[in-house]
Design a protein around this motif. Structure first.
Motif, PDB file in Angstrom:
ATOM      1  N   ARG A   1       0.877  -1.185   0.000  1.00 27.34           N
ATOM      2  CA  ARG A   1       0.000   0.000   0.000  1.00 27.34           C
ATOM      3  C   ARG A   1       0.901   1.218   0.000  1.00 27.34           C
ATOM      4  N   VAL A   2       0.413   2.315  -0.557  1.00 22.11           N
ATOM      5  CA  VAL A   2       1.179   3.560  -0.521  1.00 22.11           C
ATOM      6  C   VAL A   2       1.333   4.003   0.931  1.00 22.11           C
ATOM      7  N   VAL A   3       2.572   4.327   1.297  1.00 27.03           N
ATOM      8  CA  VAL A   3       2.859   4.797   2.664  1.00 27.03           C
ATOM      9  C   VAL A   3       3.082   6.301   2.602  1.00 27.03           C
ATOM     10  N   ARG A   4       2.276   7.024   3.385  1.00 23.13           N
ATOM     11  CA  ARG A   4       2.383   8.492   3.383  1.00 23.13           C
ATOM     12  C   ARG A   4       2.808   9.043   4.742  1.00 23.13           C
ATOM     13  N   ALA A   5       3.082   8.161   5.701  1.00 17.39           N
ATOM     14  CA  ALA A   5       3.610   8.615   6.995  1.00 17.39           C
ATOM     15  C   ALA A   5       4.873   7.813   7.274  1.00 17.39           C
ATOM     16  N   MET A   6       5.984   8.529   7.393  1.00 22.91           N
ATOM     17  CA  MET A   6       7.287   7.876   7.538  1.00 22.91           C
ATOM     18  C   MET A   6       8.040   8.464   8.719  1.00 22.91           C
TER      19      MET A   6
ATOM     20  N   PRO B   1       3.528  19.347  -4.590  1.00 20.39           N
ATOM     21  CA  PRO B   1       2.318  19.369  -3.759  1.00 20.39           C
ATOM     22  C   PRO B   1       1.770  17.965  -3.448  1.00 20.39           C
ATOM     23  N   GLY B   2       2.047  17.000  -4.321  1.00 21.73           N
ATOM     24  CA  GLY B   2       1.530  15.650  -4.098  1.00 21.73           C
ATOM     25  C   GLY B   2       2.353  14.839  -3.109  1.00 21.73           C
ATOM     26  N   MET B   3       3.471  15.432  -2.625  1.00 25.33           N
ATOM     27  CA  MET B   3       4.338  14.683  -1.715  1.00 25.33           C
ATOM     28  C   MET B   3       3.880  14.930  -0.284  1.00 25.33           C
TER      29      MET B   3
ATOM     30  N   VAL C   1       4.782   9.730  -6.458  1.00 27.31           N
ATOM     31  CA  VAL C   1       4.281  11.113  -6.558  1.00 27.31           C
ATOM     32  C   VAL C   1       4.505  11.596  -7.990  1.00 27.31           C
ATOM     33  N   THR C   2       3.423  12.107  -8.581  1.00 24.92           N
ATOM     34  CA  THR C   2       3.563  12.731  -9.913  1.00 24.92           C
ATOM     35  C   THR C   2       3.140  14.193  -9.887  1.00 24.92           C
ATOM     36  N   SER C   3       2.581  14.612  -8.743  1.00 28.98           N
ATOM     37  CA  SER C   3       2.144  16.004  -8.637  1.00 28.98           C
ATOM     38  C   SER C   3       3.335  16.851  -8.180  1.00 28.98           C
ATOM     39  N   PHE C   4       4.098  17.334  -9.152  1.00 28.26           N
ATOM     40  CA  PHE C   4       5.252  18.195  -8.843  1.00 28.26           C
ATOM     41  C   PHE C   4       5.555  19.041 -10.079  1.00 28.26           C
TER      42      PHE C   4
ATOM     43  N   TRP D   1      16.851  15.274 -19.498  1.00 26.66           N
ATOM     44  CA  TRP D   1      16.275  14.274 -18.594  1.00 26.66           C
ATOM     45  C   TRP D   1      15.007  14.868 -17.991  1.00 26.66           C
ATOM     46  N   VAL D   2      13.867  14.211 -18.222  1.00 27.30           N
ATOM     47  CA  VAL D   2      12.588  14.732 -17.731  1.00 27.30           C
ATOM     48  C   VAL D   2      12.156  13.926 -16.509  1.00 27.30           C
ATOM     49  N   PRO D   3      11.967  14.607 -15.380  1.00 35.09           N
ATOM     50  CA  PRO D   3      11.509  13.863 -14.193  1.00 35.09           C
ATOM     51  C   PRO D   3      10.038  13.501 -14.356  1.00 35.09           C
ATOM     52  N   GLU D   4       9.730  12.223 -14.225  1.00 34.81           N
ATOM     53  CA  GLU D   4       8.365  11.762 -14.508  1.00 34.81           C
ATOM     54  C   GLU D   4       7.616  11.332 -13.255  1.00 34.81           C
ATOM     55  N   LEU D   5       8.314  10.719 -12.327  1.00 30.93           N
ATOM     56  CA  LEU D   5       7.643  10.179 -11.128  1.00 30.93           C
ATOM     57  C   LEU D   5       8.672  10.049 -10.012  1.00 30.93           C
ATOM     58  N   VAL D   6       8.285  10.473  -8.824  1.00 32.06           N
ATOM     59  CA  VAL D   6       9.176  10.348  -7.666  1.00 32.06           C
ATOM     60  C   VAL D   6       8.662   9.211  -6.784  1.00 32.06           C
ATOM     61  N   VAL D   7       9.539   8.287  -6.456  1.00 35.63           N
ATOM     62  CA  VAL D   7       9.199   7.244  -5.486  1.00 35.63           C
ATOM     63  C   VAL D   7       9.782   7.668  -4.138  1.00 35.63           C
ATOM     64  N   CYS D   8       8.890   8.016  -3.210  1.00 31.18           N
ATOM     65  CA  CYS D   8       9.316   8.389  -1.854  1.00 31.18           C
ATOM     66  C   CYS D   8       9.584   7.113  -1.067  1.00 31.18           C
ATOM     67  N   LEU D   9      10.632   7.151  -0.256  1.00 32.67           N
ATOM     68  CA  LEU D   9      11.005   5.960   0.524  1.00 32.67           C
ATOM     69  C   LEU D   9      11.259   6.347   1.975  1.00 32.67           C
ATOM     70  N   GLY D  10      10.922   5.460   2.865  1.00 35.19           N
ATOM     71  CA  GLY D  10      11.196   5.689   4.273  1.00 35.19           C
ATOM     72  C   GLY D  10      10.696   4.510   5.088  1.00 35.19           C
ATOM     73  N   HIS D  11      10.929   4.604   6.391  1.00 36.01           N
ATOM     74  CA  HIS D  11      10.408   3.554   7.270  1.00 36.01           C
ATOM     75  C   HIS D  11       8.990   3.951   7.677  1.00 36.01           C
ATOM     76  N   PRO D  12       8.042   3.036   7.513  1.00 33.08           N
ATOM     77  CA  PRO D  12       6.653   3.394   7.818  1.00 33.08           C
ATOM     78  C   PRO D  12       6.506   3.818   9.279  1.00 33.08           C
ATOM     79  N   ALA D  13       5.771   4.904   9.516  1.00 33.05           N
ATOM     80  CA  ALA D  13       5.539   5.359  10.888  1.00 33.05           C
ATOM     81  C   ALA D  13       4.483   4.471  11.526  1.00 33.05           C
ATOM     82  N   PRO D  14       4.745   4.033  12.778  1.00 32.81           N
ATOM     83  CA  PRO D  14       3.748   3.193  13.431  1.00 32.81           C
ATOM     84  C   PRO D  14       2.458   3.985  13.649  1.00 32.81           C
ATOM     85  N   GLY D  15       1.345   3.301  13.518  1.00 30.39           N
ATOM     86  CA  GLY D  15       0.047   3.940  13.739  1.00 30.39           C
ATOM     87  C   GLY D  15      -0.313   4.968  12.687  1.00 30.39           C
TER      88      GLY D  15
END
Ligand SMILES: Cc1cc2nc3c(=O)[nH]c(=O)nc-3n(C[C@H](O)[C@H](O)[C@H](O)COP(=O)(O)O)c2cc1C
Length: 182
Positions: free
Chosen positions: A20-25, A73-75, A129-132, A147-161
């Motif tokens: 699943r997409v993780v948005r809290a890291m 803005p989408g990040m 994220v593509t909203s940038f 070089w055209v930036p097309e999509l950013v993959v954000c990475l991190g450790h998922p925040a508990p809860g």
């Protein structure tokens, strides 16, 4: 053709279903080894004509990530690292791909899906994220000309809860998505 052992197949299918997409890291850094594992998975994504016209630009520098967020803005997440999938337009043109060739966009998608799944497989949280602002991201990451930036993959450790992922609607079944030809 190589065959996949049943337990391997089940592990792959379970990873596909549970990603699943993780948005809290958390603030914890992502190790270089983990980033390299995800990046190595990316090179196995299928590409149009087997041309590999995408390039992965990685940063785990907190200051760069902060500015990246400001122009994206989408990040929603505060990632510890980000992989920006770029299309190398001059290289694509040299292989005869016009700028609007569908394959170039599809390749961004196959790369993104592969990176997201690889991150999930090793316990990282990840979100696309593509909203940038493409122009701003090119400047922030000091991308080479073309070089055209097309999509950013954000990475991190998922925040508990962390809150449940965004939902546009109920997950469709494969039957909803499928039409059998007679
Ligand atoms: C092409 C594309 C662009 C996306 N852009 C964003 C984005 O800018 N910000 C964001 O938070 N999620 C973005 N997403 C993630 C989707 O919102 C997410 O995949 C969808 O809500 C389903 O959630 P799931 O992947 O956890 O099942 C994007 C996904 C795709 C495929």
């Amino acid at each position: 053709m190589t065959t996949t052992r049943p337990e391997t197949a089940e592990a792959v299918l379970a990873a596909i279903r549970s990603r699943r997409v993780v948005r809290a890291m958390t603030d914890e850094p992502v190790s270089r080894e983990a980033l390299e594992t995800v990046l190595d998975a990316g090179r196995w994504a299928p590409t149009a004509g087997n041309r590999h016209l995408q390039r992965f630009v990685v940063t785990d520098d907190p200051a760069t990530l902060r500015v990246l967020r400001m122009v994206s803005p989408g990040m929603i997440q505060r990632p510890a690292a980000a992989i920006t999938i770029c299309t190398d337009r001059p290289r694509a043109a040299a292989f005869g791909f016009p700028p609007d060739a569908p394959g170039l966009h599809v390749d961004v998608g196959t790369a993104a899906a592969t990176l997201l799944l690889a991150a999930h497989a090793i316990g990282l949280g990840a979100g696309p994220v593509t909203s940038f602002s493409r122009a701003a991201v090119a400047v922030v990451l000091r991308l080479p000309e073309g070089w055209v930036p097309e999509l950013v993959v954000c990475l991190g450790h998922p925040a508990p809860g962390a809150p449940a992922p965004m939902r546009g609607g109920p997950r469709l079944t494969w039957r909803d998505l499928t039409t059998w030809m007679p």
